[in-house]
Scaffold this motif. Structure first.
Motif, PDB file in Angstrom:
ATOM      1  N   ARG A 126      11.408   1.626 -12.508  1.00 56.77           N
ATOM      2  CA  ARG A 126      12.812   1.456 -12.126  1.00 56.77           C
ATOM      3  C   ARG A 126      12.912   1.341 -10.606  1.00 56.77           C
ATOM      4  N   PRO A 127      13.762   0.467 -10.092  1.00 58.10           N
ATOM      5  CA  PRO A 127      14.664  -0.428 -10.819  1.00 58.10           C
ATOM      6  C   PRO A 127      13.955  -1.597 -11.474  1.00 58.10           C
ATOM      7  N   GLU A 128      12.676  -1.788 -11.142  1.00 57.28           N
ATOM      8  CA  GLU A 128      11.846  -2.795 -11.801  1.00 57.28           C
ATOM      9  C   GLU A 128      10.413  -2.288 -11.786  1.00 57.28           C
ATOM     10  N   THR A 129       9.543  -2.942 -12.558  1.00 58.18           N
ATOM     11  CA  THR A 129       8.155  -2.511 -12.617  1.00 58.18           C
ATOM     12  C   THR A 129       7.481  -2.673 -11.255  1.00 58.18           C
ATOM     13  N   LEU A 130       6.804  -1.615 -10.823  1.00 60.87           N
ATOM     14  CA  LEU A 130       6.132  -1.601  -9.528  1.00 60.87           C
ATOM     15  C   LEU A 130       4.732  -1.051  -9.702  1.00 60.87           C
ATOM     16  N   ARG A 131       3.755  -1.779  -9.192  1.00 60.94           N
ATOM     17  CA  ARG A 131       2.365  -1.328  -9.149  1.00 60.94           C
ATOM     18  C   ARG A 131       1.846  -1.605  -7.743  1.00 60.94           C
ATOM     19  N   SER A 132       1.493  -0.547  -7.010  1.00 63.94           N
ATOM     20  CA  SER A 132       1.058  -0.758  -5.633  1.00 63.94           C
ATOM     21  C   SER A 132      -0.085   0.186  -5.291  1.00 63.94           C
ATOM     22  N   ARG A 133      -0.960  -0.251  -4.383  1.00 62.18           N
ATOM     23  CA  ARG A 133      -2.065   0.567  -3.920  1.00 62.18           C
ATOM     24  C   ARG A 133      -1.584   1.464  -2.787  1.00 62.18           C
ATOM     25  N   LEU A 134      -2.057   2.706  -2.761  1.00 61.07           N
ATOM     26  CA  LEU A 134      -1.696   3.656  -1.712  1.00 61.07           C
ATOM     27  C   LEU A 134      -2.751   3.654  -0.612  1.00 61.07           C
ATOM     28  N   ALA A 135      -2.310   3.488   0.612  1.00 65.11           N
ATOM     29  CA  ALA A 135      -3.208   3.578   1.760  1.00 65.11           C
ATOM     30  C   ALA A 135      -3.555   5.051   2.010  1.00 65.11           C
ATOM     31  N   PRO A 136      -4.628   5.347   2.730  1.00 67.11           N
ATOM     32  CA  PRO A 136      -4.926   6.746   3.069  1.00 67.11           C
ATOM     33  C   PRO A 136      -3.740   7.401   3.768  1.00 67.11           C
ATOM     34  N   GLY A 137      -3.444   8.640   3.376  1.00 66.10           N
ATOM     35  CA  GLY A 137      -2.320   9.352   3.969  1.00 66.10           C
ATOM     36  C   GLY A 137      -1.813  10.440   3.053  1.00 66.10           C
ATOM     37  N   ILE A 138      -0.673  11.022   3.419  1.00 71.31           N
ATOM     38  CA  ILE A 138      -0.036  12.097   2.648  1.00 71.31           C
ATOM     39  C   ILE A 138       1.300  11.585   2.133  1.00 71.31           C
ATOM     40  N   LEU A 154       9.792  17.023   1.542  1.00 75.08           N
ATOM     41  CA  LEU A 154       9.336  17.059   2.932  1.00 75.08           C
ATOM     42  C   LEU A 154       8.650  18.380   3.261  1.00 75.08           C
ATOM     43  N   ARG A 155       9.209  19.459   2.753  1.00 75.02           N
ATOM     44  CA  ARG A 155       8.635  20.778   3.021  1.00 75.02           C
ATOM     45  C   ARG A 155       7.243  20.906   2.399  1.00 75.02           C
ATOM     46  N   LEU A 156       7.083  20.410   1.168  1.00 73.27           N
ATOM     47  CA  LEU A 156       5.780  20.516   0.518  1.00 73.27           C
ATOM     48  C   LEU A 156       4.753  19.617   1.205  1.00 73.27           C
ATOM     49  N   LYS A 157       5.160  18.451   1.659  1.00 74.08           N
ATOM     50  CA  LYS A 157       4.250  17.608   2.440  1.00 74.08           C
ATOM     51  C   LYS A 157       3.798  18.329   3.710  1.00 74.08           C
ATOM     52  N   ALA A 158       4.721  19.034   4.352  1.00 75.35           N
ATOM     53  CA  ALA A 158       4.366  19.773   5.564  1.00 75.35           C
ATOM     54  C   ALA A 158       3.373  20.884   5.255  1.00 75.35           C
ATOM     55  N   ILE A 159       3.543  21.549   4.124  1.00 76.58           N
ATOM     56  CA  ILE A 159       2.609  22.604   3.717  1.00 76.58           C
ATOM     57  C   ILE A 159       1.220  22.013   3.489  1.00 76.58           C
ATOM     58  N   LEU A 160       1.158  20.861   2.825  1.00 79.88           N
ATOM     59  CA  LEU A 160      -0.132  20.220   2.587  1.00 79.88           C
ATOM     60  C   LEU A 160      -0.773  19.774   3.898  1.00 79.88           C
ATOM     61  N   LEU A 161       0.029  19.230   4.804  1.00 77.43           N
ATOM     62  CA  LEU A 161      -0.506  18.816   6.099  1.00 77.43           C
ATOM     63  C   LEU A 161      -1.058  20.017   6.870  1.00 77.43           C
ATOM     64  N   ASP A 162      -0.323  21.137   6.861  1.00 75.33           N
ATOM     65  CA  ASP A 162      -0.803  22.349   7.533  1.00 75.33           C
ATOM     66  C   ASP A 162      -2.120  22.818   6.933  1.00 75.33           C
TER      67      ASP A 162
END
Length: 253
Positions: A126-138, A154-162
């Motif tokens: 949704r809103p349409e079919t999407l298939r994409s490759r993820l680049a390195p990152g968080i 955002l908070r959980l991403k910050a915890i993972l980055l820490d």
């Protein structure tokens, strides 16, 4: 899963790290994290109602996690189980085993991250079919679009980055972060669509509620040699810990 932080090739030791909470009705039965007898080599919790799973790994070398996608109306009964999509991808067999060919329109709205030893991919319908490759990152994922800035995401991403910057040792710090109950202070307001009636407009990472709340916290970490660990911490309707399972696995190659 209802909130997830995902790191792909973001640390010299770790190929993949995922940390997320599954928020669900407490009345919906589920089996704890385990190695499945069938399909074999699959490691995940199991939703007894649909028979599938929300997050797991395969010792064949795959990882998958799905979240419901809000804002497109209430789910339609009779559609294919989103948990079956995850199970087929991890098993490498079944109607939905091929992410390039699976008919994603048969499911209620979802977001999905699928990874193997070589690449990570994001799928949605949704809103349409999407298939994409993820680049390195968080990356962060809740019940909106990928990296939509919901405060708890955002908070959980910050915890993972820490965790990554701080040495990326073991899963305990990530599990503690998944248990955070204070409202995130990230300076961004969020609105939850009307098809998420049990979730407040701004919610913490961990939801403590007797009807609908955090059922389990899960951390997956796979290093560059293919050695992996998956840990699941489970909670009752009062939000109290009732069990924890940790399993090691290995990806060949």
């Amino acid at each position: 899963m209802c909130v997830l932080a995902f790191a792909w090739c973001a640390h010299p030791r770790w190929r993949l790290v995922a940390a997320g909470n599954r928020d669900e009705l407490h009345a919906r039965p589920a089996d704890p994290l385990a190695r499945w007898a069938r399909p074999d080599r699959l490691i995940a919790g199991r939703d007894r109602q649909s028979g599938g799973t929300w997050m797991g790994v395969s010792e064949l070398g795959w990882f998958a996690v799905v979240t419901n996608l809000r804002g497109f109306g209430t789910p339609e009964p009779g559609r294919s189980s989103r948990g079956a999509l995850v199970t087929d991808l991890l098993a490498g067999e079944g109607r939905f085993a091929d992410p390039d060919r699976a008919d994603l329109s048969t499911f209620n709205p979802f977001n999905l991250i699928f990874a193997d030893a070589g690449e990570a991919r994001f799928l949605s319908n949704r809103p349409e079919t999407l298939r994409s490759r993820l680049a390195p990152g968080i990356y962060g994922l809740s019940n909106g679009a990928l990296d939509e800035p919901w405060p708890k995401t955002l908070r959980l991403k910050a915890i993972l980055l820490d965790w990554i910057v701080g040495g990326a040792a073991g899963p305990e710090a990530l599990l503690e972060g998944l248990g955070e109950e204070r409202l995130p202070d990230v300076g961004i307001a969020s609105a939850v669509p009307s098809d998420a009636p049990f979730e407040p407009a701004q919610s913490p990472i961990f939801i403590r509620h007797p009807v609908y709340g955090t059922r389990c916290s899960t951390v997956v970490a796979v290093d560059t040699e293919g050695r992996g660990t998956i840990v699941e911490r489970r909670f009752d309707a009062a939000g109290e810990t009732v069990g924890e399972t940790a399993l090691d696995f290995s990806w060949a190659g």
